[in-house]
Motif scaffolding. Structure first.
Motif, PDB file in Angstrom:
ATOM      1  N   PRO A 110      10.532 -10.734 -17.798  1.00 45.44           N
ATOM      2  CA  PRO A 110      11.593 -11.085 -16.421  1.00 45.44           C
ATOM      3  C   PRO A 110      10.758 -12.232 -15.497  1.00 45.44           C
ATOM      4  O   PRO A 110       9.434 -12.207 -15.540  1.00 45.44           O
ATOM      5  CB  PRO A 110      11.496  -9.837 -15.695  1.00 45.44           C
ATOM      6  N   ALA A 111      11.391 -13.233 -15.170  1.00 44.82           N
ATOM      7  CA  ALA A 111      10.763 -14.184 -14.256  1.00 44.82           C
ATOM      8  C   ALA A 111      10.145 -13.748 -13.207  1.00 44.82           C
ATOM      9  O   ALA A 111      10.748 -12.810 -12.394  1.00 44.82           O
ATOM     10  CB  ALA A 111      11.838 -15.200 -13.985  1.00 44.82           C
ATOM     11  N   SER A 112       8.791 -14.151 -13.038  1.00 45.56           N
ATOM     12  CA  SER A 112       8.197 -13.936 -11.639  1.00 45.56           C
ATOM     13  C   SER A 112       8.960 -14.642 -10.621  1.00 45.56           C
ATOM     14  O   SER A 112       9.829 -15.823 -10.975  1.00 45.56           O
ATOM     15  CB  SER A 112       6.668 -14.098 -11.918  1.00 45.56           C
ATOM     16  N   LEU A 113       8.399 -14.367  -9.392  1.00 44.28           N
ATOM     17  CA  LEU A 113       8.922 -15.497  -8.374  1.00 44.28           C
ATOM     18  C   LEU A 113       8.483 -16.783  -8.302  1.00 44.28           C
ATOM     19  O   LEU A 113       9.225 -17.694  -8.149  1.00 44.28           O
ATOM     20  CB  LEU A 113       8.290 -14.919  -7.028  1.00 44.28           C
ATOM     21  N   SER A 120      14.105 -22.713 -11.908  1.00 48.00           N
ATOM     22  CA  SER A 120      15.421 -22.864 -11.246  1.00 48.00           C
ATOM     23  C   SER A 120      16.349 -21.468 -11.697  1.00 48.00           C
ATOM     24  O   SER A 120      17.389 -21.780 -11.698  1.00 48.00           O
ATOM     25  CB  SER A 120      16.225 -23.868 -11.260  1.00 48.00           C
ATOM     26  N   VAL A 121      15.674 -20.358 -11.624  1.00 48.15           N
ATOM     27  CA  VAL A 121      16.390 -19.157 -12.065  1.00 48.15           C
ATOM     28  C   VAL A 121      16.354 -18.094 -11.178  1.00 48.15           C
ATOM     29  O   VAL A 121      15.264 -18.126 -10.152  1.00 48.15           O
ATOM     30  CB  VAL A 121      16.056 -18.740 -13.410  1.00 48.15           C
ATOM     31  N   SER A 122      17.036 -17.149 -11.230  1.00 47.98           N
ATOM     32  CA  SER A 122      16.838 -16.092 -10.150  1.00 47.98           C
ATOM     33  C   SER A 122      15.657 -15.051 -10.789  1.00 47.98           C
ATOM     34  O   SER A 122      14.953 -15.047 -11.877  1.00 47.98           O
ATOM     35  CB  SER A 122      17.943 -14.927 -10.515  1.00 47.98           C
ATOM     36  N   GLU A 123      14.863 -14.780  -9.806  1.00 53.30           N
ATOM     37  CA  GLU A 123      13.535 -13.535  -9.922  1.00 53.30           C
ATOM     38  C   GLU A 123      14.173 -12.578 -10.909  1.00 53.30           C
ATOM     39  O   GLU A 123      15.146 -11.898 -10.677  1.00 53.30           O
ATOM     40  CB  GLU A 123      12.961 -13.085  -8.707  1.00 53.30           C
ATOM     41  N   GLY A 124      13.565 -12.315 -12.081  1.00 47.64           N
ATOM     42  CA  GLY A 124      13.898 -11.231 -12.889  1.00 47.64           C
ATOM     43  C   GLY A 124      14.593 -11.677 -13.988  1.00 47.64           C
ATOM     44  O   GLY A 124      14.957 -10.911 -15.032  1.00 47.64           O
ATOM     45  N   ALA A 125      14.964 -12.888 -14.180  1.00 45.21           N
ATOM     46  CA  ALA A 125      15.916 -13.639 -14.995  1.00 45.21           C
ATOM     47  C   ALA A 125      14.954 -13.505 -16.274  1.00 45.21           C
ATOM     48  O   ALA A 125      13.743 -13.823 -16.084  1.00 45.21           O
ATOM     49  CB  ALA A 125      16.333 -14.815 -14.714  1.00 45.21           C
ATOM     50  N   LEU A 127      12.915 -14.712 -19.604  1.00 49.87           N
ATOM     51  CA  LEU A 127      12.394 -15.740 -19.895  1.00 49.87           C
ATOM     52  C   LEU A 127      11.537 -15.446 -21.112  1.00 49.87           C
ATOM     53  O   LEU A 127      11.255 -14.511 -21.658  1.00 49.87           O
ATOM     54  CB  LEU A 127      11.361 -16.246 -18.911  1.00 49.87           C
ATOM     55  N   TYR A 128      11.471 -16.561 -21.950  1.00 46.44           N
ATOM     56  CA  TYR A 128      10.813 -16.367 -23.096  1.00 46.44           C
ATOM     57  C   TYR A 128       9.339 -16.964 -22.894  1.00 46.44           C
ATOM     58  O   TYR A 128       9.081 -17.727 -22.146  1.00 46.44           O
ATOM     59  CB  TYR A 128      11.065 -17.554 -24.605  1.00 46.44           C
ATOM     60  N   PRO A 149      13.972 -20.330 -20.032  1.00 47.12           N
ATOM     61  CA  PRO A 149      14.809 -19.714 -19.828  1.00 47.12           C
ATOM     62  C   PRO A 149      15.659 -19.285 -20.827  1.00 47.12           C
ATOM     63  O   PRO A 149      16.252 -20.085 -21.706  1.00 47.12           O
ATOM     64  CB  PRO A 149      15.805 -20.416 -18.809  1.00 47.12           C
ATOM     65  N   VAL A 150      15.879 -17.802 -21.241  1.00 47.35           N
ATOM     66  CA  VAL A 150      16.739 -17.350 -22.240  1.00 47.35           C
ATOM     67  C   VAL A 150      18.051 -17.825 -22.380  1.00 47.35           C
ATOM     68  O   VAL A 150      18.861 -18.326 -23.371  1.00 47.35           O
ATOM     69  CB  VAL A 150      16.575 -15.836 -22.358  1.00 47.35           C
ATOM     70  N   ASN A 151      18.726 -18.020 -21.167  1.00 46.87           N
ATOM     71  CA  ASN A 151      20.165 -18.242 -21.011  1.00 46.87           C
ATOM     72  C   ASN A 151      20.443 -19.797 -21.378  1.00 46.87           C
ATOM     73  O   ASN A 151      21.588 -20.096 -21.655  1.00 46.87           O
ATOM     74  CB  ASN A 151      20.764 -18.059 -19.465  1.00 46.87           C
ATOM     75  N   LEU A 152      19.552 -20.580 -21.068  1.00 43.82           N
ATOM     76  CA  LEU A 152      19.609 -21.957 -21.161  1.00 43.82           C
ATOM     77  C   LEU A 152      19.133 -22.467 -22.870  1.00 43.82           C
ATOM     78  O   LEU A 152      19.886 -23.529 -23.321  1.00 43.82           O
ATOM     79  CB  LEU A 152      18.455 -22.644 -20.409  1.00 43.82           C
ATOM     80  N   VAL A 153      18.342 -21.609 -23.184  1.00 39.83           N
ATOM     81  CA  VAL A 153      18.100 -21.892 -24.767  1.00 39.83           C
ATOM     82  C   VAL A 153      18.294 -20.817 -25.657  1.00 39.83           C
ATOM     83  O   VAL A 153      17.328 -20.116 -25.841  1.00 39.83           O
ATOM     84  CB  VAL A 153      16.440 -22.359 -24.889  1.00 39.83           C
ATOM     85  N   PRO A 154      19.256 -20.312 -25.855  1.00 43.23           N
ATOM     86  CA  PRO A 154      19.545 -19.110 -26.745  1.00 43.23           C
ATOM     87  C   PRO A 154      19.143 -19.211 -27.990  1.00 43.23           C
ATOM     88  O   PRO A 154      19.128 -20.441 -28.737  1.00 43.23           O
ATOM     89  CB  PRO A 154      21.091 -18.859 -26.685  1.00 43.23           C
TER      90      PRO A 154
END
Length: 242
Positions: A110-113, A120-125, A127-128, A149-154
């Motif tokens: 999960p993405a740290s703050l 530019s993602v939400s905290e907790g989004a 990430l690889y 970001p996982v959602n950007l680079v699936p």
């Protein structure tokens, strides 16, 4: 040769003599240089003076000591211009070297703050988090940690990241990498970095931190890389402002 009447310190004269041997190719990378005793006798100077000159050249990356074997000419440094955005694999191939990768870690976190703000993602989004040792002709050159970001680079997998991530992003996903901002600073190798890069703990390294964006401005990567200070140097082309 050494001029004992010169105001220039003898150890410095010896340094310049040995540097010239290396830069002219008279002493080649991987070649063992004369011992301290031989250099002292050759120039009729003390071994302490020779040791100071050799130590300075080791610290500057011209020479390397191998315990129980002797002192050798270090491999030539790879020169990396800080101009243009290329991948490690592209850089190595452009120099006629074979790039390689050892994947040390590959997981989703999960993405740290802080990382959320950088990417530019939400905290907790999701990430690889990718840890890789980068090789050139089989020799360790850099240790890097990437956050993507996982959602950007699936579709990233351990097999994919054992090669070029940029190539996957652009050729497989059809995205265009645009710009990056990076910072470079001097540092020293910590224990894990030293073990992976096959250098001594506390040896000089170059720390590079980069944030890369797609052509449309979306952040696609934050990477921290630790480069061997004895094998890499970065150059910058500058123009005087008028």
């Amino acid at each position: 040769m050494i001029d004992k009447q010169s105001p220039i310190p003898i150890y410095y004269q010896l340094e310049q003599y040995m540097k010239e041997k290396i830069e002219k190719g008279e002493w080649r990378p991987g070649e063992m240089i004369p011992s301290e005793r031989e250099l002292a006798e050759m120039h009729a100077i003390s071994r302490m003076t020779v040791r100071q000159a050799v130590n300075n050249l080791v610290n500057d990356g011209y020479l390397i000591r191998r315990r129980g074997k002797g002192t050798f000419v270090a491999a030539n440094k790879i020169e990396q211009p800080l101009k243009g955005l290329t991948s490690f694999s592209e850089d190595m191939r452009a120099r006629g070297m074979e790039p390689g990768t050892v994947v040390l870690g590959f997981e989703t976190i999960p993405a740290s703050l802080t990382l959320a703000a950088w990417l530019s993602v939400s905290e907790g989004a999701p990430l690889y988090e990718i840890r890789r040792l980068r090789l050139a002709d089989g020799a360790p050159m850099a240790l890097e940690t990437l956050y993507i970001p996982v959602n950007l680079v699936p579709g990233l997998t351990r097999d994919v990241v054992s090669g070029s991530v940029y190539e996957f992003i652009e050729k497989t996903l059809g995205l265009s990498i645009g710009t990056a901002v990076q910072a470079l600073e001097a540092s020293v190798a910590r224990q894990l970095e030293a073990e992976c890069l096959q250098i001594k703990e506390g040896a000089p390294v170059l720390l590079l931190e980069r944030r890369t964006c797609l052509a449309d401005g979306r952040p696609v990567e934050v990477v921290k890389s630790v480069y061997r200070g004895d094998r890499y140097k970065f150059t910058v082309e500058m123009e005087r402002r008028k």
